[in-house]
Design an enzyme around this catalytic site. Structure first.
Site, mmCIF file in Angstrom:
data_model
loop_
_atom_site.group_PDB
_atom_site.id
_atom_site.type_symbol
_atom_site.label_atom_id
_atom_site.label_comp_id
_atom_site.label_asym_id
_atom_site.label_seq_id
_atom_site.Cartn_x
_atom_site.Cartn_y
_atom_site.Cartn_z
ATOM 1 N N SER A 61 35.954 43.140 39.705
ATOM 2 C CA SER A 61 35.981 42.727 41.105
ATOM 3 C C SER A 61 37.043 41.646 41.268
ATOM 4 O O SER A 61 37.689 41.251 40.302
ATOM 5 C CB SER A 61 34.614 42.178 41.515
ATOM 6 O OG SER A 61 34.400 40.955 40.836
ATOM 7 N N LYS A 62 37.185 41.189 42.479
ATOM 8 C CA LYS A 62 38.226 40.199 42.774
ATOM 9 C C LYS A 62 38.106 38.957 41.904
ATOM 10 O O LYS A 62 39.091 38.357 41.527
ATOM 11 C CB LYS A 62 38.147 39.797 44.248
ATOM 12 C CG LYS A 62 38.865 40.795 45.117
ATOM 13 C CD LYS A 62 39.250 40.182 46.439
ATOM 14 C CE LYS A 62 39.991 41.234 47.255
ATOM 15 N NZ LYS A 62 39.793 41.098 48.659
ATOM 16 N N ARG A 63 36.870 38.606 41.612
ATOM 17 C CA ARG A 63 36.679 37.369 40.852
ATOM 18 C C ARG A 63 37.223 37.480 39.423
ATOM 19 O O ARG A 63 37.462 36.481 38.758
ATOM 20 C CB ARG A 63 35.204 36.985 40.941
ATOM 21 C CG ARG A 63 34.389 36.916 39.716
ATOM 22 C CD ARG A 63 32.912 36.754 40.075
ATOM 23 N NE ARG A 63 32.196 37.961 39.727
ATOM 24 C CZ ARG A 63 31.779 38.234 38.499
ATOM 25 N NH1 ARG A 63 32.001 37.374 37.536
ATOM 26 N NH2 ARG A 63 31.150 39.353 38.237
#
Ligand code: GLU
Length: 474
Positions: free
Chosen positions: A246-248
């Site tokens: 994910s983006k994180r």
């Protein structure tokens, strides 16, 4: 059941992104693997934009995909195929299947289907269409219908996936899925199969989130009597902690690796290549090597983990290997923006001259841009905290003496200046660093820089002495 089909004469792969978001890192890897496989075999790599979801497809996303592929230099063969534009062809194939008896009209209403799902939910059985219109011919001609595939109900299908191995699903688990909606628009399942066939695709290489679809697509291909593609479903990319990417985890659009992180495309490409594929211990793999070595057999079966640190280190390697003039061209806009002026030919020549040293010290283009500014700043140059500290803690009077020594040098060369500084340190009974550090702060505005005497030489006598004067005047 069938064994894997014999390799076709000409290999055709395709990348088929849905333009509903940026070109993310997983999509870029899928594109790269398809590109490499095609190039390795002297085949074709095609691009198909799957823009049938009209509500979610955007022109901006299409532009980002084309731009990302261009940046990574993954050139495709032939024209881009836009799936939506082929809707009439998809519908035609559905009607052919209907006529041939491989598909049928289904008049079940949404309410009816919802009631069926409700029953299945309550009975805790898998939700799937029950085939209630499969053998009926009492068609209510005044009502809309969908066209469903008459999928086989007995037996099983085995896919000999080049990555996953043999994967078998019982036909009883697959339902008669919709090919054409009641408004005449094709479903995704139909569109993919028709487009792959019309584009001559021989190898379908994509994320393993599509493996389930492959069984339905194969049922459709068999009903059509079309050649079966070879499948290779690549495990998805996970974050460094093992969770879905994910983006994180740094899962940005490909454009962000360029624009925000200042990476070089060859570094991103090399990193993506190693993400799920390997060739012995090789870490640094050139494009030519990748084309020569790439095969599907060496794609791993377990999800690979995305590691931004590793990518950054790899980028540092490619920065050092990059051509100096190219790096100058890449940082020139950023340097100009930071300085608030267009770079002159002299500015560029200076950056070019310093690049062999500068690129050793930067892991990305942003750092290279920042690190290069001091060369071109107008006097008085700004000082960072560390430089101010160095100047404040310098031995009183030493910088003045150094300035006078330098000013008296007939040769403004790194070697002569270094000798002068050493002699001065000895005479004053101090370490060379005590002379050099405040000088470095004065001429670069920071505590870190390439070799001080080289910096002095490149800046030139007037500029260097002027900067020292500015520091003395603070
Ligand atoms: N459009 C699909 C996606 O973006 C890919 C379909 C395919 O590769 O068959 O996930």
């Amino acid at each position: 059941m069938s064994a894997s089909p014999p390799a076709p004469a000409k290999i055709v792969t395709r990348f088929a992104p849905s333009p509903t978001g940026f070109l993310h890192i997983g999509g870029a890897r899928t594109a790269l693997f398809n590109w490499l496989f095609a190039r390795h075999h002297g085949g074709e790599f095609r691009l198909r934009i799957e823009d049938t979801d009209r509500a979610r497809s955007t022109d901006a996303a299409i532009a980002a995909i084309l731009d990302g592929l261009g940046w990574l230099d993954l050139n495709w063969d032939g024209e881009v195929v836009y799936q939506f534009s082929r809707a009439a062809r998809h519908a035609e194939v559905a009607r052919q299947l209907l006529e041939a008896g491989h598909a049928y009209r289904c008049y079940a209403t949404p309410e009816e289907l919802e009631a069926l799902r409700e029953e299945q939910r309550a009975a805790k059985v898998p939700m799937r269409y029950d085939g209630r219109w499969r053998d009926r011919t009492d068609w209510p001609n005044d009502r809309p219908y969908v066209i469903r595939l008459k999928a086989p109900r007995e037996g099983a299908v085995t896919i000999h996936d080049q990555v996953q191995g043999a994967v078998t699903v019982n036909n009883a688990e697959l339902d008669d899925f919709v090919l054409l909606r009641s408004d005449g628009t094709p479903t995704y399942m139909l569109a993919v199969v028709v487009d792959d066939f019309d584009m001559g695709v021989t190898h379908v290489i994509r994320g393993d989130d599509h493996l389930n679809n492959a069984f339905r697509q194969l049922a459709l291909i068999r009903a059509l009597g079309w050649p079966e593609p070879v499948y290779a479903h690549i495990p998805l990319i996970h974050g460094s902690d093992g969770a879905k990417l994910s983006k994180r985890h740094g899962a940005l659009g490909v454009d962000a690796y360029r624009d925000q992180l200042g990476m070089l495309p060859e570094a991103v490409e090399n990193y993506l290549l190693r993400l799920g594929w390997g060739h012995g211990d090789a870490e640094i793999i050139s494009r030519a090597e990748a084309v020569a070595w790439f095969d599907l057999g060496a794609v791993g079966r377990s999800p690979s983990r995305f590691d931004l640190k590793k990518l950054e280190n790899l980028n540092g390697h490619y920065m050092r290997a990059a051509d100096d003039a190219r790096l100058v061209a890449l940082i020139a806009p950023g340097v100009g923006a930071a300085l608030g002026r267009d770079l002159t030919g002299d500015d560029r020549a200076l950056l070019q001259r310093t690049m062999p040293e500068m690129k050793k010290r930067a892991n990305n283009l942003n750092d290279l841009t920042q690190g290069s500014l001091f060369w071109l700043r107008n006097r008085p140059i700004p000082m960072d905290e560390a430089a101010l500290k160095l100047l404040a803690s310098a031995t009183p009077g030493l910088l003045d003496v150094a300035r006078a020594e330098f000013a008296a040098q007939p040769d403004w060369t790194a070697a002569a200046l270094e000798q002068a500084a050493r002699a001065l340190a000895e005479r004053e009974g101090v370490k060379l660093g005590q002379v050099a550090q405040p000088l470095r702060a004065a001429v670069t505005g920071s505590a870190q820089s390439p070799g001080l005497f080289e910096v002095l030489e490149v800046l030139g006598r007037d500029e260097a002495l002027g900067r020292i004067d500015d520091a003395l005047a603070r």
